[in-house]
Design a protein around this motif. Structure first.
Motif, PDB file in Angstrom:
ATOM      1  N   VAL A  82      14.006 -24.554 -21.015  1.00 32.55           N
ATOM      2  CA  VAL A  82      13.131 -22.686 -21.156  1.00 32.55           C
ATOM      3  C   VAL A  82      13.208 -22.632 -20.396  1.00 32.55           C
ATOM      4  O   VAL A  82      12.657 -22.057 -19.197  1.00 32.55           O
ATOM      5  CB  VAL A  82      11.892 -23.713 -22.185  1.00 32.55           C
ATOM      6  N   PHE A  98       5.468 -22.979 -27.347  1.00 39.48           N
ATOM      7  CA  PHE A  98       5.947 -22.738 -26.058  1.00 39.48           C
ATOM      8  C   PHE A  98       4.449 -24.358 -26.039  1.00 39.48           C
ATOM      9  O   PHE A  98       4.245 -24.455 -24.927  1.00 39.48           O
ATOM     10  CB  PHE A  98       5.131 -21.651 -25.042  1.00 39.48           C
ATOM     11  N   TYR A 101       5.234 -26.821 -23.592  1.00 42.16           N
ATOM     12  CA  TYR A 101       6.328 -26.698 -22.078  1.00 42.16           C
ATOM     13  C   TYR A 101       5.004 -26.530 -20.709  1.00 42.16           C
ATOM     14  O   TYR A 101       4.039 -25.968 -21.370  1.00 42.16           O
ATOM     15  CB  TYR A 101       7.089 -25.866 -22.136  1.00 42.16           C
ATOM     16  N   ILE A 106       8.449 -23.899 -17.662  1.00 38.07           N
ATOM     17  CA  ILE A 106       8.808 -22.533 -17.965  1.00 38.07           C
ATOM     18  C   ILE A 106       9.745 -22.080 -16.475  1.00 38.07           C
ATOM     19  O   ILE A 106      10.792 -21.576 -16.701  1.00 38.07           O
ATOM     20  CB  ILE A 106       8.116 -21.841 -18.469  1.00 38.07           C
ATOM     21  N   PHE A 137      19.447 -22.877 -26.044  1.00 36.63           N
ATOM     22  CA  PHE A 137      19.284 -22.115 -24.826  1.00 36.63           C
ATOM     23  C   PHE A 137      19.702 -21.455 -23.724  1.00 36.63           C
ATOM     24  O   PHE A 137      19.609 -20.027 -23.716  1.00 36.63           O
ATOM     25  CB  PHE A 137      17.225 -22.596 -24.543  1.00 36.63           C
TER      26      PHE A 137
END
Length: 200
Positions: A82, A98, A101, A106, A137
């Motif tokens: 990500v 989010f 995560y 991140i 991604f």
């Protein structure tokens, strides 16, 4: 002399429906991988790189079977990740995504993609054809980078399993998006991996 990078998302993997992070290709994923391999078989690649995860490694094997001159190699910068968290520009509707995560994940994803673009989006003085078999991604980030879009816009780009995206750079020109998520090699029943309603 043009530098071409072909970006392919891996095929569907067996455990996708169970929420597991990785696994071998499903039967449908194997057919997807064979189809993209056939699509690319007329090209000559200078390098083929793939994510070390099983679903990408297995997709690369199908390509290697049809292009015996290539030797696909795993590359840590193509791992699933990500690339950013919420930014000031990110629409609030994306915030729930989010929640699963950590800040460390991140941060690691952002560092990985900074290194990946620095390594792969390098000006060349010769004709180059490279194939990267990676994840949704990661491809989204490359496309966003080429278009010089705001960082959060990677979230609005999606690729189907074994969809084909091509970016290129001619000498003295910026990187260009030639095609995005081309599915012409996949029959309708093999077009999986795109969200139905959720933009993630």
């Amino acid at each position: 002399m043009t530098h071409y990078i072909y970006l392919v998302r891996h095929g569907e993997h067996q455990d996708a429906e169970y929420g597991l992070e990785d696994g071998p290709l499903s039967g449908k994923g194997q057919r997807q991988a064979a189809a993209i391999a056939d699509r690319l078989s007329g090209l000559t690649f200078d390098a083929v790189w793939h994510s070390p995860l099983e679903r990408a490694s297995e997709t690369a094997k199908y390509v290697a079977e049809r292009l015996p001159a290539v030797d696909p190699q795993p590359h840590a910068l193509l791992f699933d990740c990500v690339p950013t968290g919420m930014t000031e520009e990110t629409p609030g509707t994306f915030e729930p995504f989010f929640g699963s995560y950590s800040e460390a994940e991140i941060e690691a994803g952002g560092a990985q993609m900074a290194d990946a673009t620095a390594e792969f989006l390098v000006r060349r003085n010769e004709e180059v054809h490279e194939l990267l078999i990676t994840h949704n991604f990661v491809i989204s980030w490359f496309v966003r980078e080429v278009l010089e879009a705001p960082e959060w816009r990677w979230m609005t780009l999606n690729q189907a399993h074994c969809g084909l995206t091509v970016i290129a750079q001619k000498p003295g020109r910026p990187w260009t998006l030639l095609t995005h998520n081309d599915l012409g090699h996949l029959p309708h029943e093999l077009r999986t991996g795109l969200p139905d309603e959720n933009p993630i």
